[in-house]
Design a protein around this motif. Structure first.
Motif, PDB file in Angstrom:
ATOM      1  N   ALA A   1       0.715  -1.303   0.070  1.00 16.76           N
ATOM      2  CA  ALA A   1      -0.022  -0.034   0.037  1.00 16.76           C
ATOM      3  C   ALA A   1       0.905   1.273  -0.089  1.00 16.76           C
ATOM      4  CB  ALA A   1      -0.927  -0.008   1.252  1.00 16.76           C
ATOM      5  N   GLU A   2       2.213   1.304   0.771  1.00 18.03           N
ATOM      6  CA  GLU A   2       2.873   2.249   0.830  1.00 18.03           C
ATOM      7  C   GLU A   2       3.514   2.656  -0.549  1.00 18.03           C
ATOM      8  OE1 GLU A   2       2.523   0.215   3.314  1.00 18.03           O
ATOM      9  OE2 GLU A   2       2.413   1.172   5.037  1.00 18.03           O
ATOM     10  N   LEU A   3       3.872   1.378  -1.240  1.00 16.47           N
ATOM     11  CA  LEU A   3       4.441   1.686  -2.604  1.00 16.47           C
ATOM     12  C   LEU A   3       3.304   2.162  -3.572  1.00 16.47           C
ATOM     13  CD1 LEU A   3       6.550  -1.468  -3.212  1.00 16.47           C
ATOM     14  CD2 LEU A   3       7.280   0.776  -2.801  1.00 16.47           C
ATOM     15  N   LEU A   4       2.232   1.905  -3.642  1.00 16.47           N
ATOM     16  CA  LEU A   4       1.328   2.319  -4.460  1.00 16.47           C
ATOM     17  C   LEU A   4       0.857   3.668  -4.102  1.00 16.47           C
ATOM     18  CD1 LEU A   4      -1.036  -0.978  -4.784  1.00 16.47           C
ATOM     19  CD2 LEU A   4       0.821  -0.118  -6.491  1.00 16.47           C
ATOM     20  N   GLY A   5       1.001   4.236  -2.920  1.00 12.88           N
ATOM     21  CA  GLY A   5       0.604   5.330  -2.444  1.00 12.88           C
ATOM     22  C   GLY A   5       1.886   6.207  -2.752  1.00 12.88           C
ATOM     23  N   SER A   6       2.865   5.938  -2.818  1.00 12.76           N
ATOM     24  CA  SER A   6       4.170   6.808  -3.084  1.00 12.76           C
ATOM     25  C   SER A   6       4.167   7.735  -4.080  1.00 12.76           C
ATOM     26  CB  SER A   6       5.410   5.918  -2.964  1.00 12.76           C
ATOM     27  OG  SER A   6       5.273   5.275  -4.234  1.00 12.76           O
ATOM     28  N   SER A   7       4.979   8.810  -3.932  1.00 13.44           N
ATOM     29  CA  SER A   7       5.238   9.704  -4.957  1.00 13.44           C
ATOM     30  C   SER A   7       6.090   9.168  -6.267  1.00 13.44           C
ATOM     31  CB  SER A   7       5.993  11.039  -4.318  1.00 13.44           C
ATOM     32  OG  SER A   7       7.395  10.458  -4.033  1.00 13.44           O
ATOM     33  N   SER A   8       6.638   8.032  -6.156  1.00 14.87           N
ATOM     34  CA  SER A   8       7.360   7.210  -7.266  1.00 14.87           C
ATOM     35  C   SER A   8       6.128   6.835  -8.075  1.00 14.87           C
ATOM     36  CB  SER A   8       8.135   5.921  -6.913  1.00 14.87           C
ATOM     37  OG  SER A   8       8.881   6.423  -5.622  1.00 14.87           O
ATOM     38  N   MET A   9       5.088   6.515  -7.565  1.00 14.67           N
ATOM     39  CA  MET A   9       3.634   6.092  -8.245  1.00 14.67           C
ATOM     40  C   MET A   9       3.450   6.926  -9.184  1.00 14.67           C
ATOM     41  SD  MET A   9       2.087   2.933  -8.785  1.00 14.67           S
ATOM     42  CE  MET A   9       0.832   2.604  -9.689  1.00 14.67           C
ATOM     43  N   ASP A  10       3.347   8.191  -8.475  1.00 17.75           N
ATOM     44  CA  ASP A  10       2.857   9.335  -8.939  1.00 17.75           C
ATOM     45  C   ASP A  10       3.416   9.723 -10.355  1.00 17.75           C
ATOM     46  OD1 ASP A  10       0.495   9.412  -7.426  1.00 17.75           O
ATOM     47  OD2 ASP A  10       1.588  11.130  -6.020  1.00 17.75           O
ATOM     48  N   ASN A  11       4.781   9.639 -10.140  1.00 17.76           N
ATOM     49  CA  ASN A  11       5.565  10.099 -11.154  1.00 17.76           C
ATOM     50  C   ASN A  11       5.768   9.005 -12.077  1.00 17.76           C
ATOM     51  OD1 ASN A  11       6.562  12.147  -9.741  1.00 17.76           O
ATOM     52  ND2 ASN A  11       8.248  11.083  -8.705  1.00 17.76           N
ATOM     53  N   PHE A  12       5.477   7.675 -11.841  1.00 21.22           N
ATOM     54  CA  PHE A  12       5.413   6.556 -12.773  1.00 21.22           C
ATOM     55  C   PHE A  12       4.288   6.726 -13.806  1.00 21.22           C
ATOM     56  CE2 PHE A  12       3.302   2.542 -13.459  1.00 21.22           C
ATOM     57  CZ  PHE A  12       4.111   1.981 -14.426  1.00 21.22           C
ATOM     58  N   ILE A  13       3.219   7.076 -12.976  1.00 21.86           N
ATOM     59  CA  ILE A  13       1.677   7.249 -13.763  1.00 21.86           C
ATOM     60  C   ILE A  13       1.882   8.401 -14.779  1.00 21.86           C
ATOM     61  CG2 ILE A  13      -0.659   7.822 -13.707  1.00 21.86           C
ATOM     62  CD1 ILE A  13      -0.759   6.215 -11.243  1.00 21.86           C
ATOM     63  N   LYS A  14       2.685   9.253 -14.174  1.00 26.64           N
ATOM     64  CA  LYS A  14       2.748  10.690 -15.101  1.00 26.64           C
ATOM     65  C   LYS A  14       3.678  10.263 -16.262  1.00 26.64           C
ATOM     66  CE  LYS A  14       3.756  15.513 -13.966  1.00 26.64           C
ATOM     67  NZ  LYS A  14       4.622  16.169 -13.014  1.00 26.64           N
ATOM     68  N   GLU A  15       4.714   9.561 -16.249  1.00 29.70           N
ATOM     69  CA  GLU A  15       5.575   9.374 -17.283  1.00 29.70           C
ATOM     70  C   GLU A  15       4.811   8.191 -18.334  1.00 29.70           C
ATOM     71  OE1 GLU A  15      10.044   7.685 -17.212  1.00 29.70           O
ATOM     72  OE2 GLU A  15       9.518   8.135 -15.369  1.00 29.70           O
ATOM     73  N   ILE A  16       4.130   7.385 -17.713  1.00 27.60           N
ATOM     74  CA  ILE A  16       3.489   6.465 -19.011  1.00 27.60           C
ATOM     75  C   ILE A  16       2.361   6.908 -19.495  1.00 27.60           C
ATOM     76  CG2 ILE A  16       4.279   4.170 -17.773  1.00 27.60           C
ATOM     77  CD1 ILE A  16       1.710   3.908 -16.413  1.00 27.60           C
ATOM     78  N   ARG A  17       1.688   7.978 -18.866  1.00 21.77           N
ATOM     79  CA  ARG A  17       0.312   8.649 -19.601  1.00 21.77           C
ATOM     80  C   ARG A  17       1.178   9.316 -20.914  1.00 21.77           C
ATOM     81  NH1 ARG A  17      -4.390   9.727 -16.427  1.00 21.77           N
ATOM     82  NH2 ARG A  17      -4.837  11.075 -18.461  1.00 21.77           N
ATOM     83  N   GLU A  18       2.258   9.649 -20.838  1.00 12.86           N
ATOM     84  CA  GLU A  18       3.049  10.269 -22.170  1.00 12.86           C
ATOM     85  C   GLU A  18       3.347   9.448 -23.125  1.00 12.86           C
ATOM     86  OE1 GLU A  18       3.239  13.700 -21.977  1.00 12.86           O
ATOM     87  OE2 GLU A  18       2.512  13.787 -20.338  1.00 12.86           O
ATOM     88  N   ILE A  19       3.417   8.130 -22.631  1.00  8.18           N
ATOM     89  CA  ILE A  19       3.896   7.117 -23.804  1.00  8.18           C
ATOM     90  C   ILE A  19       2.752   6.099 -24.373  1.00  8.18           C
ATOM     91  CG2 ILE A  19       5.384   5.130 -24.072  1.00  8.18           C
ATOM     92  CD1 ILE A  19       6.896   5.634 -21.535  1.00  8.18           C
ATOM     93  N   TYR A  20       1.650   5.744 -23.482  1.00  7.23           N
ATOM     94  CA  TYR A  20       0.728   4.781 -23.985  1.00  7.23           C
ATOM     95  C   TYR A  20      -0.486   5.874 -24.072  1.00  7.23           C
ATOM     96  CZ  TYR A  20       4.149   1.311 -23.125  1.00  7.23           C
ATOM     97  OH  TYR A  20       5.296   0.611 -23.166  1.00  7.23           O
TER      98      TYR A  20
END
Ligand SMILES: Nc1ncnc2c1ncn2[C@@H]1O[C@H](COP(=O)(O)OP(=O)(O)O)[C@@H](O)[C@H]1O
Ligand SMILES: [Mg+2]
Length: 231
Positions: A137-156
């Motif tokens: 839960a901590e991993l999914l709620g982390s800022s790394s997760m937010d950054n990951f989603i932001k990054e993949i939104r640009e690609i897919y």
């Protein structure tokens, strides 16, 4: 020998109908789900989609993978992410190694290009779970997760997340808050009505945008042995 047989059975049980039998009635139902998703929020950019259910074994992972394939078949660039960090299955389904996966990325040891895998299906990439963490839960709620989603939104064009059941742990709640849309999978005859209501309530409490449900395992007469309703 026994283990090998058991493993083979597991792979066999996870054949993806939309890939192996795209003309079947079941695949047609998954395309209907795709169409409904496409029309659900016509004026919004619906790019990240979470699949969850109230409890285990209702068909979250099966539905997520098949819907991801139908989007790829439509010509979209699709990423399927195994965000069930407790009981991941996508590596079995696509016969890939589980590591590296999203947990490697979220803990900062790998970069995004190192964890994206070819799924074997044109247009569909996969990120498996990776080593099961002690703090999902901590991993999914982390800022790394937010950054990951932001990054993949640009690609897919479409990113589909598989997740654990909503009633047992908070992971799906956390993820649904970060996704544009959430789909609740319901197993016909298995999911209790009060569980569905409860799952809906807790997802909405985290501001999930539930865009629809999939009724899985619904038995129809004769030719139709599988049916899905979305709406
Ligand atoms: N409609 C269906 N018909 C037959 N088998 C199914 C169906 N939906 C799911 N399954 C099988 O049931 C098991 C659990 O499904 P799965 O998608 O892994 O559930 P969840 O991710 O919700 O725990 C898997 O072995 C899957 O292949
Ligand atoms: Mg699953």
């Amino acid at each position: 020998m026994f283990n090998k047989k058991k493993k083979l059975k597991q792979f066999a049980a996870r054949k993806l109908v939309t890939n192996v039998s795209p003309r079947s009635i079941i695949s047609e139902q998954f395309r209907t789900v795709r169409t409904n998703i496409n029309f659900s929020l016509p004026n919004k950019d619906l790019r990240t989609l979470l699949f969850t259910s109230s409890s285990i074994g209702e068909g979250k992972s099966t539905s997520a993978a098949n819907v991801a394939i139908t989007f790829a078949q439509e010509g979209k660039k699709v990423l399927l992410v195994d965000a069930d960090l407790r009981k991941p299955t996508m590596h079995y389904t696509f016969e890939k190694s589980n590591s590296p996966g999203i947990t490697n990325l979220l803990t900062g040891h790998w970069n995004i290009n190192e964890v994206i895998k070819e799924s074997g299906i044109i247009g569909l990439h996969l990120i498996t779970c990776g080593p099961i963490p002690s703090n999902p839960a901590e991993l999914l709620g982390s800022s790394s997760m937010d950054n990951f989603i932001k990054e993949i939104r640009e690609i897919y064009d479409m990113i589909i997340f598989d997740s654990p059941p909503a009633l047992s742990v908070s992971d799906a709640q956390i993820l649904s808050n970060k996704c544009d849309g959430t789909i609740l999978v319901i197993s016909s005859g298995l999911t209790e009505k009060k569980s569905i209501v409860k799952a809906k309530e807790i997802l909405e409490a985290s501001k999930a945008n539930i865009i629809g449900t999939i009724l899985n395992n619904y038995k129809l007469e004769k030719d139709h042995y599988y049916y899905q309703y979305y709406g």
